[in-house]
Each structure stands twice: as C-alpha cells, then as structure tokens.
Design a protein around this motif. Structure first.
Motif, PDB file in Angstrom:
ATOM      1  N   ARG A 107     -16.462   1.769 -22.281  1.00 14.15           N
ATOM      2  CA  ARG A 107     -15.491   1.303 -21.290  1.00 14.15           C
ATOM      3  C   ARG A 107     -14.283   0.691 -21.981  1.00 14.15           C
ATOM      4  O   ARG A 107     -14.419  -0.047 -22.958  1.00 14.15           O
ATOM      5  CB  ARG A 107     -16.141   0.274 -20.372  1.00 14.15           C
ATOM      6  CG  ARG A 107     -15.294  -0.080 -19.172  1.00 14.15           C
ATOM      7  CD  ARG A 107     -16.108  -0.788 -18.113  1.00 14.15           C
ATOM      8  NE  ARG A 107     -15.371  -0.876 -16.875  1.00 14.15           N
ATOM      9  CZ  ARG A 107     -15.909  -1.223 -15.718  1.00 14.15           C
ATOM     10  NH1 ARG A 107     -17.202  -1.494 -15.651  1.00 14.15           N
ATOM     11  NH2 ARG A 107     -15.172  -1.290 -14.633  1.00 14.15           N
ATOM     12  N   ASP A 127      -9.846  -0.545 -21.065  1.00 13.54           N
ATOM     13  CA  ASP A 127      -8.781  -0.691 -20.077  1.00 13.54           C
ATOM     14  C   ASP A 127      -7.999   0.602 -19.913  1.00 13.54           C
ATOM     15  O   ASP A 127      -7.555   0.937 -18.809  1.00 13.54           O
ATOM     16  CB  ASP A 127      -7.823  -1.817 -20.498  1.00 13.54           C
ATOM     17  CG  ASP A 127      -8.494  -3.188 -20.464  1.00 13.54           C
ATOM     18  OD1 ASP A 127      -9.519  -3.322 -19.765  1.00 13.54           O
ATOM     19  OD2 ASP A 127      -7.999  -4.109 -21.143  1.00 13.54           O
ATOM     20  N   ARG A 153      -9.016   3.561 -19.921  1.00 17.81           N
ATOM     21  CA  ARG A 153      -9.732   4.588 -19.167  1.00 17.81           C
ATOM     22  C   ARG A 153     -10.059   4.187 -17.733  1.00 17.81           C
ATOM     23  O   ARG A 153     -10.506   5.015 -16.946  1.00 17.81           O
ATOM     24  CB  ARG A 153     -11.028   4.948 -19.901  1.00 17.81           C
ATOM     25  CG  ARG A 153     -10.777   5.614 -21.244  1.00 17.81           C
ATOM     26  CD  ARG A 153     -12.045   5.707 -22.070  1.00 17.81           C
ATOM     27  NE  ARG A 153     -11.783   6.383 -23.338  1.00 17.81           N
ATOM     28  CZ  ARG A 153     -12.629   6.367 -24.367  1.00 17.81           C
ATOM     29  NH1 ARG A 153     -13.767   5.701 -24.289  1.00 17.81           N
ATOM     30  NH2 ARG A 153     -12.324   7.014 -25.477  1.00 17.81           N
ATOM     31  N   ASP A 154      -9.829   2.924 -17.380  1.00 19.48           N
ATOM     32  CA  ASP A 154     -10.199   2.450 -16.048  1.00 19.48           C
ATOM     33  C   ASP A 154      -9.438   3.153 -14.936  1.00 19.48           C
ATOM     34  O   ASP A 154      -9.933   3.280 -13.814  1.00 19.48           O
ATOM     35  CB  ASP A 154      -9.984   0.936 -15.938  1.00 19.48           C
ATOM     36  CG  ASP A 154     -11.139   0.159 -16.563  1.00 19.48           C
ATOM     37  OD1 ASP A 154     -12.167   0.786 -16.889  1.00 19.48           O
ATOM     38  OD2 ASP A 154     -11.010  -1.068 -16.730  1.00 19.48           O
ATOM     39  N   TYR A 164     -17.332   3.495 -13.625  1.00 19.83           N
ATOM     40  CA  TYR A 164     -18.516   3.215 -14.423  1.00 19.83           C
ATOM     41  C   TYR A 164     -19.590   2.562 -13.557  1.00 19.83           C
ATOM     42  O   TYR A 164     -19.285   1.685 -12.752  1.00 19.83           O
ATOM     43  CB  TYR A 164     -18.183   2.259 -15.569  1.00 19.83           C
ATOM     44  CG  TYR A 164     -17.142   2.767 -16.536  1.00 19.83           C
ATOM     45  CD1 TYR A 164     -17.514   3.328 -17.745  1.00 19.83           C
ATOM     46  CD2 TYR A 164     -15.785   2.672 -16.235  1.00 19.83           C
ATOM     47  CE1 TYR A 164     -16.556   3.777 -18.636  1.00 19.83           C
ATOM     48  CE2 TYR A 164     -14.826   3.126 -17.116  1.00 19.83           C
ATOM     49  CZ  TYR A 164     -15.218   3.684 -18.322  1.00 19.83           C
ATOM     50  OH  TYR A 164     -14.265   4.136 -19.201  1.00 19.83           O
ATOM     51  N   ARG A 184     -12.537   9.364 -11.073  1.00 17.07           N
ATOM     52  CA  ARG A 184     -12.311   8.800  -9.755  1.00 17.07           C
ATOM     53  C   ARG A 184     -12.043   9.918  -8.751  1.00 17.07           C
ATOM     54  O   ARG A 184     -11.336  10.877  -9.052  1.00 17.07           O
ATOM     55  CB  ARG A 184     -11.114   7.840  -9.778  1.00 17.07           C
ATOM     56  CG  ARG A 184     -11.377   6.572 -10.572  1.00 17.07           C
ATOM     57  CD  ARG A 184     -10.182   5.651 -10.569  1.00 17.07           C
ATOM     58  NE  ARG A 184     -10.478   4.422 -11.305  1.00 17.07           N
ATOM     59  CZ  ARG A 184     -11.032   3.346 -10.763  1.00 17.07           C
ATOM     60  NH1 ARG A 184     -11.337   3.339  -9.467  1.00 17.07           N
ATOM     61  NH2 ARG A 184     -11.278   2.265 -11.494  1.00 17.07           N
TER      62      ARG A 184
END
Length: 258
Positions: A89, A91, A93-94, A99, A211
């Motif tokens: 994980r 930032d 890739r958020d 996740y 997403r």
C-alpha cells in the motif's frame, strides 16, 4: 413448457451468466516465491493459495496471470487487470486501488552481499559509493529512491539479481528475506551469499483491486473472509508449509513498498 415460462427461464439463465462473468476477476502478480510462484506448471505459494481459497469461498472465479511486476502495474493502470496479488500500500496507489482491511502477509526487506566481497549493512550510510541491485517497477521509499550515496541497478528477475551479485556486477541487493532465501536455495548459492540481519523495512502486502462499481463491497467481503480463514487450522498448516511465521511489528522508518 409454456412460452412465457421458457422466456423467463432463458432470461434467468442469461442474468446468471452475466452475473457470473461480472464476478470473474483478472488478477496479476509477479512470481515472488514463497508467496506466489509456478512449479511444474502449477501455481503455488502462501499468498496465492490463501487468496484462491478465500475467493472460492466467496464464489468468485479468478483468472490468474504471472508477469513481470512492471507489466502488472501497467495493466492495472490501463484497466487490463482487475487487481494485483501481493502489492504494497502507498499513497501513490490509493487513487487507483482499493485494499482489504486484512493483509495477506508481512515481509521483511534486507540486504544480501557476496561472501567474497562482504559489505555488512546497518544503514543507508553504509552504501556510500556502492551499487545496489533492485527490481524494476518496485516503488522504493523516498529516502532510498532519492539517495545519491549509492547507485541503483535493476535486474529483470530475482535470480538475475543474485547472479549479478555472485559475479561482482553489483555490491549488494535488496529483497524480501524469505524471497532471498528461496532464490539462494534454488540457485544453490547459500554458501556464497550472506543475508544481512538488519531489516531495512517491514511491510504488509495485500490483494488489491481497481476502484470501480461493486469493488468496495468485494474488498470488504474478501477482508472479512481472509481474517476468518487466518484463524483456522488450515491456514496454520499452510503457513507452516511455507515457513511463514508472524513477522515482528517494530518497523524501521525506511519503507520499501512493492
């Protein structure tokens, strides 16, 4: 059978077919033994087998592809893959990925060096003027990535990195402790290369998905079922088979997300 019943039956089957196709996920990952790898045409590994069991319990069909990590990331960005196995994980890739709350496993990144050219490692300051082998597509920490103390040189595979280390083409390489041990055993280089005891970073790795519609519910279901499975004897047996005991949680500040 009345025509109306036939039509309703056909419509129901069509809906079920569409739903089944919608549930089928394309998951990509890089061979990362002992977490995921191929042997004699069969996919194995602690995180792969754990994920396969969880998806089976959820009734979700998965199409797997094992590819170079940089290509895996490109497929995620281009929408050619629905998710990635064993991704860290970050930032960065958020905005693209979701996740689960429960990680698949924890990894410890350490340095390896050749016994013929020892370079004991304790901090980045020990790397002055040296060349460190890395892996393409891996998102290393800012401190490691931006350091000018040493040169970073990528190799296409972990095996290639260890081969370069043995030949003296690099001074050290950085990878997960268990991955390094697995490669050294496979290449029969355990008596020629040493693992530094200092942990550069500890990270959790996940099954992450792009997403999209319904994906938030999917990661919630996956995380809950994964957590449940981890408390079962079957998971303990799987972990023991791959020598994956629980990792300590005293992470050092320099992080190396995959």
């Amino acid at each position: 059978m009345p025509v109306v019943v036939q039509l309703l039956t056909a419509l129901l089957l069509l809906c079920l077919s569409v739903a089944a196709q919608a549930e089928k996920l394309r998951i990509v990952t890089e061979p990362w033994a002992p977490y995921v790898y191929e042997e004699n045409g069969k996919t194995l590994g602690l995180d792969y087998e754990t994920t396969a069991i969880v998806f089976k319990r959820l009734g979700i069909d998965v199409e797997w592809q094992l590819l170079p990590w940089k290509r895996c990331l490109a497929m995620l960005e281009q929408g050619l893959a629905d998710g990635a196995l064993d991704i860290f994980r970050s930032d960065e890739r958020d905005a693209l990925l979701l996740y689960p709350s429960e990680p698949l496993s924890d990894v410890e990144f350490v340095m390896f060096y050749a016994n013929a050219r020892p370079h004991p490692f304790r901090s980045l300051e020990d790397l002055d003027g040296l060349t460190v082998g890395t892996s393409p597509g891996y998102l290393y920490s800012q401190a490691f990535r931006e350091s000018t103390r040493f040169k970073q040189e990528a190799a296409p595979t972990h095996e290639a990195n260890f081969g370069k280390l043995q030949l003296g083409r690099i001074d050290l390489l950085i990878t997960d402790r268990r991955v390094g041990r697995h490669v050294l055993k496979a290449l029969q280089l355990g008596d020629q290369i040493t693992e530094s005891p200092t942990v550069v970073s500890r990270q959790s790795q996940y099954l992450a998905v792009r997403r999209g519609a319904g994906m938030d519910l999917l990661v919630q279901r996956f995380g809950a079922e994964l957590k449940r499975f981890k408390h079962e004897p079957a998971y303990a047996e799987l972990s023991a088979r791959y020598g994956a005991g629980p990792a300590a949680r005293t992470a050092q500040p320099d992080t190396v997300p995959r």
